[in-house]
Each structure stands twice: as structure tokens, then as C-alpha cells.
Design a protein around this motif. Sequence first.
Motif, PDB file in Angstrom:
ATOM      1  N   HIS A 101      -3.192 -33.187 -38.906  1.00 33.00           N
ATOM      2  CA  HIS A 101      -1.857 -33.480 -39.452  1.00 33.00           C
ATOM      3  C   HIS A 101      -1.733 -33.013 -40.896  1.00 33.00           C
ATOM      4  O   HIS A 101      -0.744 -32.350 -41.262  1.00 33.00           O
ATOM      5  CB  HIS A 101      -1.590 -34.979 -39.358  1.00 33.00           C
ATOM      6  CG  HIS A 101      -0.289 -35.398 -39.966  1.00 33.00           C
ATOM      7  ND1 HIS A 101       0.936 -35.038 -39.446  1.00 33.00           N
ATOM      8  CD2 HIS A 101      -0.019 -36.149 -41.073  1.00 33.00           C
ATOM      9  CE1 HIS A 101       1.902 -35.547 -40.196  1.00 33.00           C
ATOM     10  NE2 HIS A 101       1.345 -36.224 -41.182  1.00 33.00           N
ATOM     11  N   VAL A 102      -2.705 -33.330 -41.745  1.00 38.41           N
ATOM     12  CA  VAL A 102      -2.586 -32.965 -43.159  1.00 38.41           C
ATOM     13  C   VAL A 102      -2.747 -31.466 -43.360  1.00 38.41           C
ATOM     14  O   VAL A 102      -2.088 -30.873 -44.224  1.00 38.41           O
ATOM     15  CB  VAL A 102      -3.594 -33.736 -44.047  1.00 38.41           C
ATOM     16  CG1 VAL A 102      -3.297 -35.220 -44.015  1.00 38.41           C
ATOM     17  CG2 VAL A 102      -5.023 -33.465 -43.651  1.00 38.41           C
ATOM     18  N   ASN A 103      -3.611 -30.820 -42.567  1.00 38.17           N
ATOM     19  CA  ASN A 103      -3.755 -29.365 -42.690  1.00 38.17           C
ATOM     20  C   ASN A 103      -2.471 -28.650 -42.274  1.00 38.17           C
ATOM     21  O   ASN A 103      -2.040 -27.691 -42.916  1.00 38.17           O
ATOM     22  CB  ASN A 103      -4.934 -28.872 -41.849  1.00 38.17           C
ATOM     23  CG  ASN A 103      -6.267 -29.124 -42.533  1.00 38.17           C
ATOM     24  OD1 ASN A 103      -6.318 -29.374 -43.728  1.00 38.17           O
ATOM     25  ND2 ASN A 103      -7.338 -29.055 -41.772  1.00 38.17           N
ATOM     26  N   LYS A 104      -1.869 -29.118 -41.206  1.00 33.67           N
ATOM     27  CA  LYS A 104      -0.603 -28.540 -40.756  1.00 33.67           C
ATOM     28  C   LYS A 104       0.475 -28.719 -41.820  1.00 33.67           C
ATOM     29  O   LYS A 104       1.225 -27.785 -42.129  1.00 33.67           O
ATOM     30  CB  LYS A 104      -0.161 -29.204 -39.452  1.00 33.67           C
ATOM     31  CG  LYS A 104       1.176 -28.695 -38.924  1.00 33.67           C
ATOM     32  CD  LYS A 104       1.609 -29.456 -37.677  1.00 33.67           C
ATOM     33  CE  LYS A 104       2.988 -29.008 -37.215  1.00 33.67           C
ATOM     34  NZ  LYS A 104       3.461 -29.783 -36.039  1.00 33.67           N
ATOM     35  N   GLY A 105       0.534 -29.918 -42.395  1.00 30.91           N
ATOM     36  CA  GLY A 105       1.531 -30.181 -43.434  1.00 30.91           C
ATOM     37  C   GLY A 105       1.333 -29.305 -44.656  1.00 30.91           C
ATOM     38  O   GLY A 105       2.298 -28.804 -45.246  1.00 30.91           O
ATOM     39  N   ALA A 106       0.065 -29.096 -45.044  1.00 30.22           N
ATOM     40  CA  ALA A 106      -0.232 -28.276 -46.223  1.00 30.22           C
ATOM     41  C   ALA A 106       0.187 -26.828 -46.007  1.00 30.22           C
ATOM     42  O   ALA A 106       0.753 -26.190 -46.899  1.00 30.22           O
ATOM     43  CB  ALA A 106      -1.720 -28.357 -46.544  1.00 30.22           C
ATOM     44  N   ILE A 107      -0.083 -26.293 -44.824  1.00 25.48           N
ATOM     45  CA  ILE A 107       0.283 -24.911 -44.533  1.00 25.48           C
ATOM     46  C   ILE A 107       1.799 -24.752 -44.498  1.00 25.48           C
ATOM     47  O   ILE A 107       2.345 -23.738 -44.955  1.00 25.48           O
ATOM     48  CB  ILE A 107      -0.363 -24.452 -43.207  1.00 25.48           C
ATOM     49  CG1 ILE A 107      -1.885 -24.345 -43.397  1.00 25.48           C
ATOM     50  CG2 ILE A 107       0.207 -23.111 -42.759  1.00 25.48           C
ATOM     51  CD1 ILE A 107      -2.647 -24.037 -42.138  1.00 25.48           C
ATOM     52  N   GLU A 108       2.495 -25.750 -43.978  1.00 29.85           N
ATOM     53  CA  GLU A 108       3.958 -25.690 -43.967  1.00 29.85           C
ATOM     54  C   GLU A 108       4.511 -25.708 -45.391  1.00 29.85           C
ATOM     55  O   GLU A 108       5.484 -25.018 -45.707  1.00 29.85           O
ATOM     56  CB  GLU A 108       4.526 -26.851 -43.158  1.00 29.85           C
ATOM     57  CG  GLU A 108       4.288 -26.697 -41.654  1.00 29.85           C
ATOM     58  CD  GLU A 108       4.713 -27.917 -40.853  1.00 29.85           C
ATOM     59  OE1 GLU A 108       4.957 -28.971 -41.480  1.00 29.85           O
ATOM     60  OE2 GLU A 108       4.796 -27.809 -39.615  1.00 29.85           O
ATOM     61  N   LEU A 109       3.879 -26.477 -46.281  1.00 28.65           N
ATOM     62  CA  LEU A 109       4.297 -26.502 -47.681  1.00 28.65           C
ATOM     63  C   LEU A 109       4.020 -25.173 -48.370  1.00 28.65           C
ATOM     64  O   LEU A 109       4.739 -24.768 -49.278  1.00 28.65           O
ATOM     65  CB  LEU A 109       3.567 -27.623 -48.424  1.00 28.65           C
ATOM     66  CG  LEU A 109       4.045 -29.044 -48.168  1.00 28.65           C
ATOM     67  CD1 LEU A 109       3.100 -30.038 -48.816  1.00 28.65           C
ATOM     68  CD2 LEU A 109       5.455 -29.231 -48.685  1.00 28.65           C
ATOM     69  N   LEU A 110       2.964 -24.488 -47.930  1.00 31.75           N
ATOM     70  CA  LEU A 110       2.610 -23.193 -48.517  1.00 31.75           C
ATOM     71  C   LEU A 110       3.749 -22.190 -48.365  1.00 31.75           C
ATOM     72  O   LEU A 110       3.966 -21.349 -49.238  1.00 31.75           O
ATOM     73  CB  LEU A 110       1.336 -22.660 -47.842  1.00 31.75           C
ATOM     74  CG  LEU A 110       0.825 -21.295 -48.296  1.00 31.75           C
ATOM     75  CD1 LEU A 110       0.477 -21.316 -49.782  1.00 31.75           C
ATOM     76  CD2 LEU A 110      -0.399 -20.898 -47.472  1.00 31.75           C
ATOM     77  N   ALA A 111       4.488 -22.296 -47.278  1.00 33.25           N
ATOM     78  CA  ALA A 111       5.613 -21.391 -47.046  1.00 33.25           C
ATOM     79  C   ALA A 111       6.681 -21.539 -48.131  1.00 33.25           C
ATOM     80  O   ALA A 111       7.443 -20.602 -48.394  1.00 33.25           O
ATOM     81  CB  ALA A 111       6.226 -21.659 -45.672  1.00 33.25           C
ATOM     82  N   SER A 112       6.720 -22.699 -48.760  1.00 36.38           N
ATOM     83  CA  SER A 112       7.702 -22.941 -49.820  1.00 36.38           C
ATOM     84  C   SER A 112       7.157 -22.596 -51.203  1.00 36.38           C
ATOM     85  O   SER A 112       7.906 -22.172 -52.087  1.00 36.38           O
ATOM     86  CB  SER A 112       8.135 -24.411 -49.806  1.00 36.38           C
ATOM     87  OG  SER A 112       8.710 -24.757 -48.566  1.00 36.38           O
ATOM     88  N   SER A 113       5.853 -22.763 -51.406  1.00 36.10           N
ATOM     89  CA  SER A 113       5.282 -22.535 -52.741  1.00 36.10           C
ATOM     90  C   SER A 113       4.957 -21.066 -53.013  1.00 36.10           C
ATOM     91  O   SER A 113       4.962 -20.619 -54.158  1.00 36.10           O
ATOM     92  CB  SER A 113       4.011 -23.377 -52.916  1.00 36.10           C
ATOM     93  OG  SER A 113       2.989 -22.950 -52.032  1.00 36.10           O
ATOM     94  N   LEU A 114       4.667 -20.304 -51.961  1.00 32.30           N
ATOM     95  CA  LEU A 114       4.282 -18.897 -52.137  1.00 32.30           C
ATOM     96  C   LEU A 114       5.520 -18.029 -52.341  1.00 32.30           C
ATOM     97  O   LEU A 114       6.416 -18.008 -51.504  1.00 32.30           O
ATOM     98  CB  LEU A 114       3.484 -18.418 -50.921  1.00 32.30           C
ATOM     99  CG  LEU A 114       2.787 -17.071 -51.056  1.00 32.30           C
ATOM    100  CD1 LEU A 114       1.665 -17.157 -52.090  1.00 32.30           C
ATOM    101  CD2 LEU A 114       2.227 -16.625 -49.715  1.00 32.30           C
TER     102      LEU A 114
END
Length: 280
Positions: A101-114
Motif C-alpha cells: 500500500h505505501v509503495n503504491k502510494g509513493a509511486i503515485e505521488l511521484l507522478a506529481s512531484s517529478l
Amino acid sequence: MLTRIHNRLGQFSKTEEKIARYILNHAELIPNMTTKELAEKAEVSEASVIRFSKSIGIGSFKAFKIALAQELAVGDEEYISDFSIVHKKDSPYDLFQKVVHVNKGAIELLASSLDKKELERAVNVLKEARRVLFFGVGGSAIAAVDSLYKFTKLGFQTEFNHDFHYMLSLITHLNEKDVFVAISMSGKTKDVMDLVQFAKKKGATVIAITNISKSPLYKQADIRLATPTVEKDFRSGSITSRMTQLTVIDTLYISLFNTIGKHVLEQYQEAREEVVKLRR
């Protein structure tokens, strides 16, 4: 975010309260929902969902989802990676579910930060690089090792070593045709920062893979591939930050392979054949 919504329950209109209660009861589902989906679940209009986001101080529903996803990722990450984990009674499979769950959430957030333009700049600079050096310490060293492996397969003159003094000796030979990729979650690691400053002095382009939180490394770099802030310094291991770093490296690798891959296909095939021969 969730606390803010909970504390304002008595102040919302009836429509806003329906949205708020659905969010509080199904918070983990919201980051993957559209306004239409949330409106249907909460039995309100799409316009009401948009107005709700603004009423709690967020400019748009998209921004609300990003903020909520980050809150959930950080909250769960603390639960599974700080030292309070020794007091939990979860089974290994329960913890597996939390890690997913947390890894999936982090990768989804990466789409916004990059940043798209920064990513394109990084690919263009790497494509023309004479030599590429990677460096990271601790958990970030894992991403550096992975980078070394992947970029070597593409035919780049690539280096990484855990030894700070060895890396210093390599940097003395860099020039404006070379790239130094610094990987650090905090962006404050002294060894990383010292090598970055030396690489810039030699004229190399510095690409940083670091948190979006305007760290010293973020400010020093020529190109910034920003990862979301999903961990605190005090933790039992780099979990989500490592996942976001590896995802950035994979993106650079695939982008470069897409650009220059046809020139190394023969070598890829040759290496593949040798690997098959070595299987036992």
C-alpha cells in the motif's frame, strides 16, 4: 487533512457533510477516484465535490487527492518503518499488505512531484554524456548500484563506488561533457554534497534525485528529478524513498533505451546468449 475534515464536521452543509463522511470512512480509496466517482459514492453532484475541495482550503480536487495520498503514505510509512513497529502485532502478511500500500502510494505521488521538463532535460543530457558517475549513501546506494548495472548495459562509461575517496579520484577527470548523478532522500548527506560541489567545479552536469522539499542538493543541482517526501529521517529503513528512486532510474533507463536502444541490440543479444550458457 483528515483531521481538518473531521474537526469541521459540524460546520459543513448537509451536502458537504456527506462528502466528508465518505472521505473519512474510505480515505484510502479517494486518491484513485475521479470527481464523478466520488460524487456517485457520496450521492452528491460533481460540482459539490469541487466546491468541497475549495471549502477546506484546497484549490482543486486533484490537489486534494495529492495532499491526501501523501498524508496516507506518510502515515502508513511511519507505522511500518519507524521503531514503533516492534510493538505491533500484525502478521507478516498484514505487513506485506501495508508495504504494498505505501509503495503504491509513493509511486503515485511521484507522478506529481517529478517535473516533465526536468525529466526531458535529464534524458537529453545523459544521451550525450561521455561519462556518467552515480553516487548515493545508505539506502540511496541501492539505486546507484541499480543505475550502474542498467547504464552499463546501454554502453555508457559508468562508475559507482561506495568509497568516497575513490569517487573523488574519478571526479578529477570529469569535464563539461560528463554527468554526475547524486541520489539522496534528504539531500543533506555530507559525502554526497561534497562530491556534488567538486563535480560542479570540474564542469560536469549534476542531476539530483532527491526530495521535492527544497533540500541543499535540490538547490545545488543543475537538473532536479524530485521525489515526493514520504519518509522522515528517523526510521528503521529506507522503504518508500528507495522505491521512488528506483522508479526514476527505471524511467531514465527506459527513456534512453527507447532513444539509443537500436545501437546496442546486438550487444544485448550477445550478453543474453552468454547468460543462457551460464545457467546451471
